[in-house]
Write a protein that holds these residues in place. Structure first.
Motif, PDB file in Angstrom:
ATOM      1  N   ASN A 290      46.259  44.210  55.967  1.00 28.47           N
ATOM      2  CA  ASN A 290      46.053  43.614  54.635  1.00 28.47           C
ATOM      3  C   ASN A 290      44.843  42.672  54.594  1.00 28.47           C
ATOM      4  O   ASN A 290      44.901  41.607  53.966  1.00 28.47           O
ATOM      5  CB  ASN A 290      47.309  42.866  54.172  1.00 28.47           C
ATOM      6  N   GLU A 291      43.765  43.073  55.273  1.00 27.09           N
ATOM      7  CA  GLU A 291      42.559  42.264  55.246  1.00 27.09           C
ATOM      8  C   GLU A 291      41.921  42.325  53.848  1.00 27.09           C
ATOM      9  O   GLU A 291      41.780  43.401  53.256  1.00 27.09           O
ATOM     10  CB  GLU A 291      41.552  42.765  56.283  1.00 27.09           C
ATOM     11  N   GLU A 292      41.546  41.166  53.325  1.00 32.47           N
ATOM     12  CA  GLU A 292      41.044  41.075  51.951  1.00 32.47           C
ATOM     13  C   GLU A 292      39.747  41.865  51.746  1.00 32.47           C
ATOM     14  O   GLU A 292      39.487  42.375  50.655  1.00 32.47           O
ATOM     15  CB  GLU A 292      40.814  39.606  51.570  1.00 32.47           C
ATOM     16  N   CYS A 293      38.919  41.967  52.794  1.00 33.17           N
ATOM     17  CA  CYS A 293      37.600  42.581  52.627  1.00 33.17           C
ATOM     18  C   CYS A 293      37.685  44.028  52.154  1.00 33.17           C
ATOM     19  O   CYS A 293      36.837  44.481  51.377  1.00 33.17           O
ATOM     20  CB  CYS A 293      36.798  42.482  53.922  1.00 33.17           C
ATOM     21  N   LYS A 295      40.042  45.345  50.282  1.00 27.51           N
ATOM     22  CA  LYS A 295      40.435  45.324  48.872  1.00 27.51           C
ATOM     23  C   LYS A 295      39.261  44.881  48.006  1.00 27.51           C
ATOM     24  O   LYS A 295      39.013  45.446  46.931  1.00 27.51           O
ATOM     25  CB  LYS A 295      41.617  44.375  48.662  1.00 27.51           C
ATOM     26  N   GLU A 296      38.539  43.868  48.455  1.00 26.68           N
ATOM     27  CA  GLU A 296      37.422  43.333  47.686  1.00 26.68           C
ATOM     28  C   GLU A 296      36.312  44.367  47.528  1.00 26.68           C
ATOM     29  O   GLU A 296      35.659  44.433  46.485  1.00 26.68           O
ATOM     30  CB  GLU A 296      36.868  42.075  48.367  1.00 26.68           C
ATOM     31  N   THR A 464      32.532  39.668  56.180  1.00 27.76           N
ATOM     32  CA  THR A 464      33.173  39.549  54.871  1.00 27.76           C
ATOM     33  C   THR A 464      32.196  39.755  53.721  1.00 27.76           C
ATOM     34  O   THR A 464      32.593  40.150  52.625  1.00 27.76           O
ATOM     35  CB  THR A 464      33.842  38.169  54.724  1.00 27.76           C
TER      36      THR A 464
END
Length: 558
Positions: A290-293, A295-296, A464
């Motif tokens: 579930n790393e934000e990068c 999704k972003e 990121t």
């Protein structure tokens, strides 16, 4: 361990090794001592002056069927029944007990029962494996003992019995590596092959768009008799068409054989494919964590990150042939016209094409994505990198030609913002581009290089912020194994392991090289990218197999 989670091949092998070592066996995995056989586990111990030897193959599949593991193969209209690498092991290790290990979560249905029946009939033992327990559910019987027992029985015609054995074990010839079917289950790796460690990691893919195709590739790889160039080209072509709705241009693969005539050259086509596989595995684990990068990226550029990665990784060295133009065009002209003298042939004038084909406008798009104002320093730096005879930077040219290709063929499937990010990654991946960005002045014949480097436009690259470019530089630096050419033969690099922890993700890739000179050269290269890439979760472990040195290098930036 989660009830639904499948074991990895690494886990299965480790548990089996631990079990048999505890039982007093000396255990080796894929030992080169038995070449051409590459048996997963070979175990041996001495008891009462007698050798107890066994070999073990294994699967992590949830479903097992007779036809999958003991298929009927037809060779020149001759049917080979119940052919399998395991049956080949029975012949090669004729006094050993041969076992097939399967995971505890396997579905024991009718298909499994048929598989089990074949194993029992053929004297192949069965082992049920979990992290907590290793259980032998069926004992194995060496083929040598079986044949001797049968021959010891009174028989009216020994010739008939021998003929029976010869006819019923024709699969031996199918799996023997010469002269026909060079299946990797038997032959192991050769120059240019994909690492088995990387292949096995692909079986763990769970999240990315094209996971099913790569899992299928991995599961069938050891039974392949095609060379890796064909496998890579077919896979890339299918993925481009399926995911990007684009036709992959094959010209790079076609030129590779010519470029390899240069003793100083090393493979770039299969290299691209392995960079793609390595980065895909890392991206997939980022999804799991579930790393934000990840999704972003989708939110910012309206495209899953793995689809943009497919373009960036499999195209990043596409125009290396332009950088090597002087060599291969001379080689071609000399051969085609049977020339013996020294001539200057067909000088490449990219400056005209650069203007006419609007490459300058596409360069502006890349600069815009990097927040660079297209002033005279920036414009002249990129222009010289593209057209100067001493540079003709393959990264920049590949980035521009990708944009041109998508413009010509259309890019409806890959959104343009994501396409630009792929082009940015390709343009920056080569040291002659990213080093001036970070302020490092390269010793090349380009008057604008130093002026550009003085600006220090991008001292550090953070994952990121630029995940595609970061990952491409990281994976491009690591990927050395199987790159046919002089440098491969000198250093014999090998991928030892890839490990990615749960959130927060920590990525460690272990790479070994032959000796200390190779170690020093690779260490220097890794230390260079360490100064530019900034994300301490990414770590490279470098090992010298002969010298014994080991260094762990995290990406800390300046």
């Amino acid at each position: 361990m989660s009830k639904n989670k499948e074991y990895t091949r690494s886990e299965m092998r480790q548990w089996l090794e631990k079990y048999f070592k505890k039982c007093g066996y000396n255990v080796t995995s894929y030992s080169e001592r038995f070449y051409p056989v590459r048996v997963p586990l070979h175990c041996k111990k001495e008891e009462n002056n007698k050798a107890d030897e066994l070999v073990v193959d294994f699967t992590t599949s949830r479903t097992i069927s007779k036809d999958d593991f003991f298929p009927t193969i037809t060779v020149d209209k001759v049917k080979i029944y119940e052919a399998s690498p395991v049956r080949f092991y029975q012949y090669y290790f004729i006094r050993a007990k041969t076992y097939y290990a399967f995971p505890s979560y396997v579905t024991e249905n009718n298909e499994f029962t048929k598989f089990k029946k074949v194993c029992l009939n053929r004297g192949i033992g069965l082992i049920k494996v979990s992290e907590k327990e290793i259980k032998i559910v069926a004992e194995a019987h060496p083929l040598f003992n079986e044949i001797c027992d049968k021959l010891a029985i009174e028989h009216p015609n020994v010739k008939d019995l021998l003929e029976y054995y010869l006819r019923n074990f024709l699969h031996f010839f199918v799996y023997y590596p010469k002269p026909g079917y060079k299946r990797r289950a038997i032959t192991g790796r050769t120059e240019g092959d994909i690492s088995f460690i990387l292949i096995d990691k692909l079986c763990e893919l769970r999240n990315i768009t094209y996971k099913d195709k790569l899992i299928k590739l991995a599961s069938e790889y050891r039974q392949e008799d095609r060379d890796d160039y064909k496998i890579a080209l077919e896979t890339i072509t299918e993925l481009w068409l399926e995911i990007c709705k684009l036709e992959y241009p094959e010209i790079q693969r076609q030129l590779e054989d010519i470029l390899l005539r240069n003793s100083e050259y090393r493979d770039h086509f299969l290299h691209q494919f392995q960079v793609f596989l390595l980065g895909t595995y890392i991206i997939d684990k980022f999804y799991s964590n579930n790393e934000e990068c990840v999704k972003e990226f989708h939110s910012l550029y309206k495209c899953p990150i793995e689809e943009a990665w497919l373009l960036a990784s499999t195209y990043h060295d596409f125009n290396y042939s332009i950088q090597q133009y002087d060599f291969w065009i001379k080689e071609f002209i000399t051969q085609a016209l049977s020339m013996t003298g020294k001539y200057n042939v067909s000088p490449l004038k990219l400056d005209v094409a650069f203007i006419r084909e609007n490459f300058l406008l596409k360069t502006k798009e890349i600069c815009k994505a990097l927040n660079l104002e297209m002033n005279h320093i920036v414009m002249n730096f990129f222009y010289e990198q593209a057209v100067n005879k001493d540079t003709r930077n393959h990264g920049l040219l590949s980035a521009l030609s990708l944009l041109k290709l998508c413009e010509n063929l259309g890019h409806e499937q890959i959104k343009y913002p994501a396409l630009i990010q792929a082009a940015v990654a390709i343009a920056l991946h080569d040291g002659n581009i990213w080093k001036p960005f970070s302020g490092i002045k390269e010793r090349i014949n380009s008057e604008w290089n130093d002026k550009f480097a003085d600006e220090k436009f991008l001292i550090n690259m953070e994952f990121t912020k630029y995940p595609l470019a970061f990952l491409l530089i990281f994976c491009d630096t690591i990927q050395e194994w199987g790159r046919v050419g002089k440098l491969y033969k000198e250093s014999l690099p090998r991928l030892e392991d890839i490990s990615i922890s749960n959130k927060p993700s920590e990525i460690k890739v272990s790479l070994s090289v032959k000796d200390d000179p190779s170690y020093e050269n690779k260490e220097k290269e890794v230390l260079q990218i360490k100064k530019f890439l900034k994300d301490t979760r990414f770590e490279i472990e470098l090992i010298s197999r002969e010298g014994g040195q080991t260094t762990k290098i995290a990406m800390k930036g300046k």
